[in-house]
Structure formats: C-alpha cells, structure tokens
Design a protein around this motif. Structure first.
Motif, PDB file in Angstrom:
ATOM      1  N   ARG A  55       3.423  -6.710  -4.288  1.00 34.00           N
ATOM      2  CA  ARG A  55       2.621  -5.555  -3.888  1.00 34.00           C
ATOM      3  C   ARG A  55       1.784  -5.024  -5.043  1.00 34.00           C
ATOM      4  NH1 ARG A  55       4.733  -1.529   0.283  1.00 34.00           N
ATOM      5  NH2 ARG A  55       5.885  -2.815   1.780  1.00 34.00           N
ATOM      6  N   PRO A  56       0.599  -4.503  -4.742  1.00 37.10           N
ATOM      7  CA  PRO A  56      -0.140  -3.776  -5.777  1.00 37.10           C
ATOM      8  C   PRO A  56       0.511  -2.425  -6.040  1.00 37.10           C
ATOM      9  CG  PRO A  56      -1.281  -3.595  -3.676  1.00 37.10           C
ATOM     10  CD  PRO A  56      -0.129  -4.549  -3.459  1.00 37.10           C
ATOM     11  N   TRP A  59       0.769   0.387  -3.388  1.00 39.47           N
ATOM     12  CA  TRP A  59       1.657   0.228  -2.234  1.00 39.47           C
ATOM     13  C   TRP A  59       3.124   0.417  -2.612  1.00 39.47           C
ATOM     14  CZ3 TRP A  59      -0.320  -4.733   0.729  1.00 39.47           C
ATOM     15  CH2 TRP A  59      -1.594  -4.454   1.260  1.00 39.47           C
ATOM     16  N   ALA A  76       2.037  -7.001  -8.283  1.00 44.19           N
ATOM     17  CA  ALA A  76       1.029  -8.065  -8.152  1.00 44.19           C
ATOM     18  C   ALA A  76       1.517  -9.378  -8.748  1.00 44.19           C
ATOM     19  CB  ALA A  76      -0.295  -7.631  -8.778  1.00 44.19           C
ATOM     20  N   GLU A 120      -8.132  -8.438  -5.379  1.00 45.62           N
ATOM     21  CA  GLU A 120      -7.298  -7.263  -5.625  1.00 45.62           C
ATOM     22  C   GLU A 120      -7.547  -6.800  -7.047  1.00 45.62           C
ATOM     23  OE1 GLU A 120      -5.122  -4.247  -4.962  1.00 45.62           O
ATOM     24  OE2 GLU A 120      -4.713  -5.765  -3.435  1.00 45.62           O
ATOM     25  N   THR A 122      -7.340  -3.466  -9.984  1.00 40.07           N
ATOM     26  CA  THR A 122      -6.442  -2.356 -10.295  1.00 40.07           C
ATOM     27  C   THR A 122      -6.850  -1.093  -9.546  1.00 40.07           C
ATOM     28  OG1 THR A 122      -7.783  -1.858 -12.247  1.00 40.07           O
ATOM     29  CG2 THR A 122      -5.824  -3.231 -12.575  1.00 40.07           C
ATOM     30  N   ILE A 125      -8.747  -3.049  -3.199  1.00 41.92           N
ATOM     31  CA  ILE A 125      -8.975  -4.394  -2.699  1.00 41.92           C
ATOM     32  C   ILE A 125     -10.326  -4.472  -1.999  1.00 41.92           C
ATOM     33  CG2 ILE A 125      -7.855  -4.008  -0.463  1.00 41.92           C
ATOM     34  CD1 ILE A 125      -6.600  -6.850  -0.828  1.00 41.92           C
ATOM     35  N   TYR A 127     -12.957  -7.357   0.392  1.00 42.13           N
ATOM     36  CA  TYR A 127     -12.773  -8.470   1.313  1.00 42.13           C
ATOM     37  C   TYR A 127     -14.067  -9.191   1.634  1.00 42.13           C
ATOM     38  CZ  TYR A 127      -8.842  -5.418   2.727  1.00 42.13           C
ATOM     39  OH  TYR A 127      -7.750  -4.600   2.759  1.00 42.13           O
ATOM     40  N   ASP A 137      -8.603  -0.379   2.814  1.00 47.45           N
ATOM     41  CA  ASP A 137      -8.665   0.752   1.901  1.00 47.45           C
ATOM     42  C   ASP A 137      -9.997   1.492   2.049  1.00 47.45           C
ATOM     43  OD1 ASP A 137      -6.868  -0.309  -1.066  1.00 47.45           O
ATOM     44  OD2 ASP A 137      -6.339  -0.415   1.044  1.00 47.45           O
ATOM     45  N   ALA A 140     -13.434   0.175   0.363  1.00 45.21           N
ATOM     46  CA  ALA A 140     -13.427  -1.263   0.118  1.00 45.21           C
ATOM     47  C   ALA A 140     -14.808  -1.853   0.409  1.00 45.21           C
ATOM     48  CB  ALA A 140     -12.375  -1.940   0.992  1.00 45.21           C
ATOM     49  N   LYS A 162      -5.290 -10.093  -8.634  1.00 43.64           N
ATOM     50  CA  LYS A 162      -5.023 -11.211  -7.733  1.00 43.64           C
ATOM     51  C   LYS A 162      -6.286 -11.603  -6.987  1.00 43.64           C
ATOM     52  CE  LYS A 162      -1.488  -9.765  -5.141  1.00 43.64           C
ATOM     53  NZ  LYS A 162      -0.384  -9.816  -4.139  1.00 43.64           N
ATOM     54  N   GLU A 199      -1.568 -16.128  -2.933  1.00 39.93           N
ATOM     55  CA  GLU A 199      -1.733 -15.114  -3.963  1.00 39.93           C
ATOM     56  C   GLU A 199      -1.972 -15.833  -5.279  1.00 39.93           C
ATOM     57  OE1 GLU A 199       1.562 -12.154  -3.485  1.00 39.93           O
ATOM     58  OE2 GLU A 199       1.952 -13.363  -1.697  1.00 39.93           O
TER      59      GLU A 199
END
Length: 281
Positions: A55-56, A59, A76, A120, A122, A125, A127, A137, A140, A162, A199
């Motif tokens: 998980r980041p 989360w 991560a 991903e 810091t 995220i 897409y 998010d 995003a 990631k 990942e």
C-alpha cells in the motif's frame, strides 16, 4: 490446515514484520480486537512491530490507530518508509526513475499488447485512460504513461514509488513471468492482487531489502525477525526473516517458501502466532 502449534516457534524475536492485506487485515479491511491486543502486547514485551505493505502511505488509515509505540511502516513494497505517528511523514524514499519506468513501459507494451499503466508518486496516483479505476484520487491526472512520465509533466518533481501495469486477459502469474522476462533486468517486478496487476519498483527494492536496511539501523539481525505474508510480494521478506509464516489463505508459492504456517487472515493468524510467542517469554 496446519495449525501454528504444528510449526516451530522462534526464540524471542526483537521484531515482527507483517503484511497487511490478506495477512493482518480481515477481508473487510478491518483489524480485529484480538489482533489489536496481540500487537499491543508484543510492543509491551519489547518486540517492535513493523507494518510492511504494498500500500502507499496514504492508504495506511486502516492501521494508523494501532501503531502503539513506534508507528513505522514500510510502504509501496519497500519504496517508502513512513512514520504513521507523524501523519505518514516520509522518512526514506527509494524511487523508481522516470527514464527507467518509461523504458519498462515500452518493453511491456511490446511483450504484452493491451497492458495499461498507472504511476504511483509520493503525492498520489495517476492513470492511463484505459487503466481500471480503483481508488480515484482527487486531482489524479489521466493520460498516457508516456505523457505522465515525461519530464515536463506537472508532477515530475514528486518521487515515483511504483509503476503499475495491468493486463485484461493474462492470468496474474503468467503476466508476472512474462514481465520479468521482458524487463526484470532493469526493475523489481512483483504482484499482490488477485488480478493481473503488477507492481514495479526500482531494481533491488523490495519489502525485504528495505526491512533489512531498517533492521540494520537498529542493530537487529534477520534471525531476530518474524515475518508474516500471503502473496508473491512477500516472498523475499519471508525468505530473509529468521522465521516466517504463510497465512492459511496464502498463494501456493508463499506456502512453499515460508518456514511456518498459521491460520488464515480472517481467523487472526498473525495474532495466534504472536500470542504463542509471548506465552513463552
């Protein structure tokens, strides 16, 4: 199922390293009262507890109320170390460089047409348009990976922890094997999802390598660590730790690798082992 009492128990450990999803957490993402009590008892006995997850940091709310004494989390898949007591403050980042990520994107597009990507950072995220949405998010960016990874992207200053790659048709393990053949000489590639979602981290970055760094800073050897996990992204950590437990619900490779086996995540398998360890100290 083999019970924890049928697996050898370690001597008093100095540190417990546990995965979250499919391991410490129930399937509904809750932490049981039994597990909360076991974690608190371990720290009271002087045993540190690290959450080690794919998980980041953003989360980590699922366990942020249960950090007890120290609050360290490796996120991560080893790319970030955060202090949960300080609201997820970044203590260490092991980034994936954009040039390398872009090279991997090209390789996977060639090797597995139909692959879509997310990056991903810091800070959040971002897409590709066809990437399957999961936690959209706010803020995003949706664009091609090539555009997201370009040096002129508005988020270019934020470290990348990631690269995520999804394939709509391949099986998860087949996609993992194909990707490692295509790009495994440049990056670390693993998976933790039941879907074909990979990942990708910088070469050499894993839960195990970052856990080893954190333990070395504390004078803790691998023999003094007990680790818990359920999926392929836990394999290196389970191999590195002096004693390791596969959850009853674990991936076959994890069951074959861990030195012990405990109950499933929904049966509080981590707590079961911690209770048995503490009963001996």
């Amino acid at each position: 199922m083999t019970s924890p009492t049928d697996s050898p128990l370690p001597a008093r450990p100095r540190l417990i390293a546990t995965d979250l999803d499919g391991t410490l957490l129930h399937d509904d993402k809750s932490v049981s009262e039994r597990t909360i009590a076991a974690l608190a008892a371990a720290e009271k006995a002087g045993i540190e507890v690290f959450f080690v997850t794919g998980r980041p940091a953003r989360w980590m709310d699922v366990v942020s109320d249960h950090v007890h004494g120290h609050g360290l989390a490796i996120c991560a898949n080893g790319a970030a170390v955060v202090d949960l007591r300080a609201g997820g403050e970044l203590l260490k980042v092991r980034p994936l460089h954009r040039e390398t990520a872009l090279d991997v994107v090209r390789s996977l597009r060639d090797a597995a047409p139909g692959t879509t990507f997310a990056i991903e950072l810091t800070t959040g995220i971002h897409y590709e348009p066809a990437y399957p949405p999961f936690h959209q998010d706010p803020g995003a960016t949706v664009a091609t990976a090539e555009k997201l990874l370009h040096e002129t992207d508005p988020n270019a200053a934020a470290p990348m922890v990631k690269l995520l790659a999804h394939h709509p048709d391949l099986t998860p393990d087949a996609f993992l094997a194909l990707a490692r053949t295509a790009a495994g000489d440049r990056v670390s590639i693993t998976r933790s999802s039941p879907t074909a979602l990979l990942e990708i981290s910088d070469l050499g970055v894993s839960k195990a390598s970052t856990l080893a760094l954190c333990c070395a800073e504390r004078g803790i050897s691998s023999d003094e660590v007990v680790a818990f996990g359920d999926m392929p992204n836990d394999l290196e950590m389970l191999t590195w730790a002096g004693m390791s437990y596969a959850m009853g619900n674990a991936h076959p490779d994890v069951l074959a690798t861990a030195s012990g086996r405990t109950a499933a995540n929904n049966e509080d398998g981590v707590a079961v082992v911690i209770e048995q360890i503490l009963a001996r100290v």
